[in-house]
Design a protein around this motif. Structure first.
Motif, PDB file in Angstrom:
ATOM      1  N   ASP A 192       0.833  -1.203   0.000  1.00 20.10           N
ATOM      2  CA  ASP A 192       0.000   0.000   0.000  1.00 20.10           C
ATOM      3  C   ASP A 192       0.869   1.255   0.000  1.00 20.10           C
ATOM      4  OD1 ASP A 192       0.849  -0.956   2.509  1.00 20.10           O
ATOM      5  OD2 ASP A 192      -0.702   0.163   3.598  1.00 20.10           O
ATOM      6  N   ARG A 193       2.176   1.075   0.018  1.00 18.74           N
ATOM      7  CA  ARG A 193       3.079   2.232   0.050  1.00 18.74           C
ATOM      8  C   ARG A 193       3.648   2.546  -1.326  1.00 18.74           C
ATOM      9  NH1 ARG A 193       7.170   1.553   5.020  1.00 18.74           N
ATOM     10  NH2 ARG A 193       5.709   1.745   6.769  1.00 18.74           N
ATOM     11  N   ASP A 194       4.231   3.736  -1.437  1.00 18.13           N
ATOM     12  CA  ASP A 194       4.864   4.130  -2.703  1.00 18.13           C
ATOM     13  C   ASP A 194       6.140   3.317  -2.935  1.00 18.13           C
ATOM     14  OD1 ASP A 194       2.958   5.971  -3.134  1.00 18.13           O
ATOM     15  OD2 ASP A 194       4.117   7.697  -2.398  1.00 18.13           O
ATOM     16  N   GLY A 195       6.458   3.148  -4.193  1.00 21.10           N
ATOM     17  CA  GLY A 195       7.736   2.530  -4.537  1.00 21.10           C
ATOM     18  C   GLY A 195       7.646   1.040  -4.816  1.00 21.10           C
ATOM     19  N   GLU A 197       6.356  -0.518  -7.506  1.00 19.16           N
ATOM     20  CA  GLU A 197       6.744  -0.868  -8.874  1.00 19.16           C
ATOM     21  C   GLU A 197       8.262  -0.914  -9.020  1.00 19.16           C
ATOM     22  OE1 GLU A 197       4.776  -2.029 -10.985  1.00 19.16           O
ATOM     23  OE2 GLU A 197       2.913  -1.495  -9.959  1.00 19.16           O
TER      24      GLU A 197
END
Ligand code: GTP
Ligand code: MG
Length: 312
Positions: A192-195, A197
């Motif tokens: 659910d966090r950024d980064g 990908e």
């Protein structure tokens, strides 16, 4: 009934006492292991490792619940090489795993170093054997970090899951050498966090480069453990890996290798323990140290003489 009979009959108290005996190096530990060894080798051992706070306990908790739903009995060993604490579950884990601790089909145990790192991996694998003999079908070994001691600890596992989280930055570069070798499955938790990908791409690239070395191409799974997202898929992958291990003959190979490693580690430990105990008892340690320091003797000849004197 002795402790091993009780343990084989399913007593959680006996199970707990047996692990304590191993952990504290009680005299009876050796005979306990001797008696229960014939009853080991049935469980599927799953190692879960990764950086501090990655969500290993949350994942273990969710996976354990799934396995319980499928009727499997579960053992959980939470190893913290940086903590001297052991015994029941660590407080934080106990709160999170509250539901599990109420379930008699689950046995949770945490293990710390009790001041020394030495022997922790041997003790962890003994604890896993004890749970195995006690009839636990799925055993999780959760260990924090990705250093050498953790690598040793997860050697007791049939399937090793490496848990990473987005936003580790350059850390992934630093840990990649160790984790690529030990990971059978990779999990990007906190998806659910950024980064996510970026981490996923990076991991896939590293795994592709490593691919010619391994027959099993580890899958990269995404989970949000705290919300139970991706757990079913992860469990499917674990079962896929288990099937692969059995059908490819890899399980037999790994277990042979493990039996060999454990035999040698045990031999090393026992030789060292016996000689050290006798040296302590005879009070010659200080004398030998002084004599080596003054260059009247050298350590090499001293060790050779000690082995001759004490090993027969
Ligand atoms: N946002 C988010 N938080 C999560 C997720 N999974 C776990 N957490 C939270 O992350 C924190 C650490 O989770 P743990 O399961 O204790 O992590 P751990 O890897 O076992 O930690 P250590 O054993 O201390 O190394 C807790 O507050 C969890 O609720 C997730 O997928 N997303
Ligand atoms: Mg944890």
């Amino acid at each position: 009934m002795d402790i091993v009979q009780e343990l084989l009959a399913g007593s959680p108290r006996a199970l707990s006492r047996a692990i304590t005996a191993i952990e504290n190096e009680y005299e009876e530990a050796f005979s306990i292991m001797q008696k229960l060894y014939p009853h080991t080798g049935k469980a599927h051992v799953i190692g879960i490792t990764g950086p501090p706070g990655a969500g290993k306990s949350t994942l273990t908790d969710k996976l354990a619940k799934k396995y319980r739903e499928n009727g499997k009995t579960v053992g959980i060993i939470a190893v913290d090489p940086t903590s001297p604490f052991s015994g029941g579950a660590i407080l934080g884990d106990r709160i999170r795993m509250n539901e599990l601790t109420m379930d008699p089909g689950v046995f949770i145990r945490s293990m710390g170093t009790r001041g020394s790192l030495g022997g922790l991996s041997l003790k962890t694998s003994d604890a896993a054997k004890i749970m195995d003999a006690a009839g636990k079908e799925i055993i999780f070994i959760e260990t924090v970090g990705v250093g050498q001691s953790e690598v040793d600890i997860v050697k007791a596992a049939d399937t090793t899951i490496v848990v990473l989280v987005p936003g580790l930055g350059d850390d992934i570069q630093a840990i990649k050498a160790g984790i690529l070798e030990i990971g059978d499955l990779f999990v990007i938790n906190k998806a659910d966090r950024d980064g996510v990908e970026r981490l996923n791409t990076e991991l896939e690239m590293m795994l592709d480069l490593n691919q010619n070395k391994v027959k099993w191409r580890p899958a990269v799974n995404r989970t949000i453990a705290s919300r139970g997202v991706g757990i079913d898929e992860l469990m499917e992958k674990i079962e896929e890996h288990r099937t692969y291990l059995q059908e490819s003959g890899e399980l037999a190979l790994r277990r042979t290798q493990r039996t060999r490693d454990e035999l040698l580690a045990l031999l090393e430990e026992q030789i060292s323990r016996r000689v050290t105990e006798k040296m302590r008892a005879s009070g010659e340690l200080d004398f030998l140290v002084a004599s080596i320091e003054q260059r009247r003797q050298d350590p090499y000849s001293v060790v050779a003489a000690l082995l001759d004197a004490y090993l027969i």
